[in-house]
Design a protein around this motif. Structure first.
Motif, PDB file in Angstrom:
ATOM      1  N   GLU A  40       0.929  -1.206  -0.013  1.00 59.99           N
ATOM      2  CA  GLU A  40       0.061   0.160  -0.100  1.00 59.99           C
ATOM      3  C   GLU A  40       0.986   1.112   0.072  1.00 59.99           C
ATOM      4  O   GLU A  40       1.512   1.668   0.953  1.00 59.99           O
ATOM      5  N   CYS A  42      -0.436   4.440  -1.584  1.00 63.79           N
ATOM      6  CA  CYS A  42      -1.477   5.479  -1.457  1.00 63.79           C
ATOM      7  C   CYS A  42      -2.756   5.165  -0.699  1.00 63.79           C
ATOM      8  O   CYS A  42      -3.483   5.737  -0.022  1.00 63.79           O
ATOM      9  N   GLY A  43      -3.411   3.972  -1.240  1.00 63.83           N
ATOM     10  CA  GLY A  43      -4.617   3.576  -0.928  1.00 63.83           C
ATOM     11  C   GLY A  43      -5.676   4.311  -1.785  1.00 63.83           C
ATOM     12  O   GLY A  43      -7.085   3.946  -1.469  1.00 63.83           O
ATOM     13  N   THR A  44      -5.107   5.048  -2.725  1.00 64.67           N
ATOM     14  CA  THR A  44      -6.282   5.713  -3.481  1.00 64.67           C
ATOM     15  C   THR A  44      -6.194   5.675  -5.083  1.00 64.67           C
ATOM     16  O   THR A  44      -6.445   6.390  -5.874  1.00 64.67           O
TER      17      THR A  44
END
Ligand SMILES: Cc1cc2nc3c(=O)[nH]c(=O)nc-3n(C[C@H](O)[C@H](O)[C@H](O)COP(=O)(O)OP(=O)(O)OC[C@H]3O[C@@H](n4cnc5c(N)ncnc54)[C@H](O)[C@@H]3O)c2cc1C
Ligand code: FES
Ligand code: FES
Lengths: 158, 287
Positions: A40, A42-44
């Motif tokens: 992970e 950024c997670g976006t």
């Protein structure tokens, strides 16, 4: 939250897990199944470190719910080597020093493999556009592009 | 939060209509999951529509195409006949995000997320695309142009979902194009954008033109007068200048770090000019 029961296939093996309805596939892979290759950043959806394929499509696993894996075929970096035998992409990344910290590497390898399956002989430009969603803070990208091209050449010859 | 993978459109509509709390529809999830994670929205129910039969298909219909609501950008890009008939629509959706995002994002998600800068929307509106909607009271058709209501808002009623988008048949000598301006070459939000759809006469003059601007108002705007400025011309400099001026007249953009009002307004006209020239050449026009 009631947990959901999900049956899926990962790297060719059947898997079952329980997850919360709002849990991402990335969190399921890492925290429930011990498949910590996908990272992970950024997670976006911006960095590509979490790249996996779902039913043959390259996706960000941080933007997929675990529940969506029901009945799907998922592949991750853990499925890339054949036992102890590294995939040509993996070998050329090591030989060409196409990584430094390595956080972006699993995502880039998964993404590059997906491209070479579609297009075994990409131009540098096609390759750079394909990998535009995979960020690397260390290498400056050049060695990555060269390593993928070297692996592609080897795979075309094989 | 509950997660439901609906098996039919009626089941999806019923569950969405019955839920008292906040709901979201899950197509590609590239907006929904980002919003979930940031805590921007905390839905009580998420309805995944991808298991609904037919919702992932592209089928020929009445000389045009019906595109299921869950068809991804990558799948549109791989459909040669659709890309040939509507290259502007295809390039709009394909500009969204990275390869990874393309594997998931949908045109309908882009439309219903209702960002004024959504890249799939201007070309769809320029194409006179029609959305098919399933709801608690049955099915209805609605022009895509009438779906956006403002940033983050649509005209869809509670319980309604879009099941497909219809792109009409194309006559000979017709094509479209989409251009956006972003400060980088990839992975950014449009500062201004323009979708242009043209139909030409046998002599190469413009028979009909539809020009739609993005990111310069709370919703996409149809620049009717700009389209009219091109009719009867073969896109000579005078016609293009009049068209760009008419585009500027309908802009009502915000002022932010990505672009000032003046800049966005000017860019909208310039992009419309360039997109019109591309659509014209694609339609077989020569100058
Ligand atoms: C890294 C990244 C880059 C991006 N770049 C761009 C870009 O360049 N340009 C751009 O325009 N966007 C961009 N986006 C935003 C997003 O990818 C697009 O808006 C995309 O088209 C959304 O589609 P989706 O299927 O993922 O929607 P979802 O996230 O599944 O849904 C979005 C919204 O639409 C509603 N919805 C979805 N399907 C339906 C339906 N069938 N009926 C009714 N409502 C529905 C949902 O309730 C939700 O509110 C980017 C996103 C990321 C993460
Ligand atoms: S963690 Fe998924 S794109 Fe960055
Ligand atoms: S090697 Fe460190 S981010 Fe790529």
């Amino acid at each position: 939250m009631t947990k959901l029961h999900v049956s899926t296939t990962i790297n060719g093996d059947p898997f079952e897990f329980l997850c919360a309805p709002d849990e991402t596939l990335l969190d399921v892979l890492r925290n429930r199944l011990g498949l910590t290759g996908a990272k992970e950043g950024c997670g976006t959806g911006d960095c590509g470190a979490c790249s996996v394929t779902v039913n043959g499509r390259l996706v960000c696993s941080c933007l997929v719910l675990g529940a969506e894996a029901e009945g799907a075929e998922v592949t991750t970096i853990e499925g890339m080597a054949d036992g102890d035998e590294l995939h040509p992409l993996q070998r050329h990344f090591i030989d060409g020093a196409a990584l430094q910290c390595g956080v972006c590497t699993p995502g880039i390898l998964v993404a590059a493999k997906a491209l070479l399956e579609k297009n075994p002989d990409p131009s540098d430009e096609e390759l750079r556009y394909w990998l535009a969603g995979n960020l690397c803070r260390c290498t400056g990208y050049d060695k990555i592009i060269r390593a993928v091209q070297a692996a592609a050449a080897e795979m075309r010859g094989a | 939060m509950r997660y439901l993978a609906a098996k039919t459109a009626a089941e999806a509509a019923g569950a969405l209509a019955a839920e008292k709390g906040l709901t979201r529809i899950l197509a590609g999830g590239t907006d929904v999951l980002v919003q979930l994670r940031s805590g921007m929205v905390e839905p009580d129910l998420i309805v995944d529509i991808k298991k609904i039969p037919g919702i992932r298909g592209i089928v020929a219909e009445s000389g045009g195409f019906r595109i299921g609501a869950a068809v991804s950008g990558a799948e549109i890009g791989e459909h040669a006949a659709l890309c040939a008939a509507w290259p502007g629509v295809a390039e709009g959706v394909q500009l969204i995000g990275s390869t990874q995002v393309q594997g998931r994002c949908t045109m309908v998600g882009n439309l219903c997320n209702a960002s004024p800068a959504g890249d799939a929307v201007p070309s769809l509106v320029a194409a006179n695309a029609v959305a098919r909607i399933a709801g608690p009271d049955g099915e209805r058709d609605c022009p895509v142009a009438d779906i956006p209501a403002g940033p983050g808002k649509t005209t869809l009623k509670k319980g309604e979902i879009i099941t497909s988008i219809f792109l009409p048949a194309r006559p000979d000598r017709a094509s479209d194009a989409y251009l956006r301006f972003i400060p980088r070459t990839e992975m950014d939000i449009a500062v201004a954008s323009a979708g242009v759809s043209l139909e030409l006469n046998a002599d190469g003059t413009v028979k009909a033109a539809r020009i739609v601007l993005g990111a310069v108002a709370p919703t996409v705007v149809v620049a009717d007068d700009a389209g009219k400025a091109l009719v009867g011309t073969n896109l000579d400099d005078g016609a293009l200048a009049a068209m760009a001026k008419a585009c500027e007249a309908v802009c009502n953009p915000i002022d932010d770090k990505r672009g000032t009002i003046e800049y966005r307004t000017k860019m909208a006209g310039t992009l419309a000019k360039r997109a019109a020239l591309i659509a014209y050449a694609r339609a077989g026009g020569s100058k």
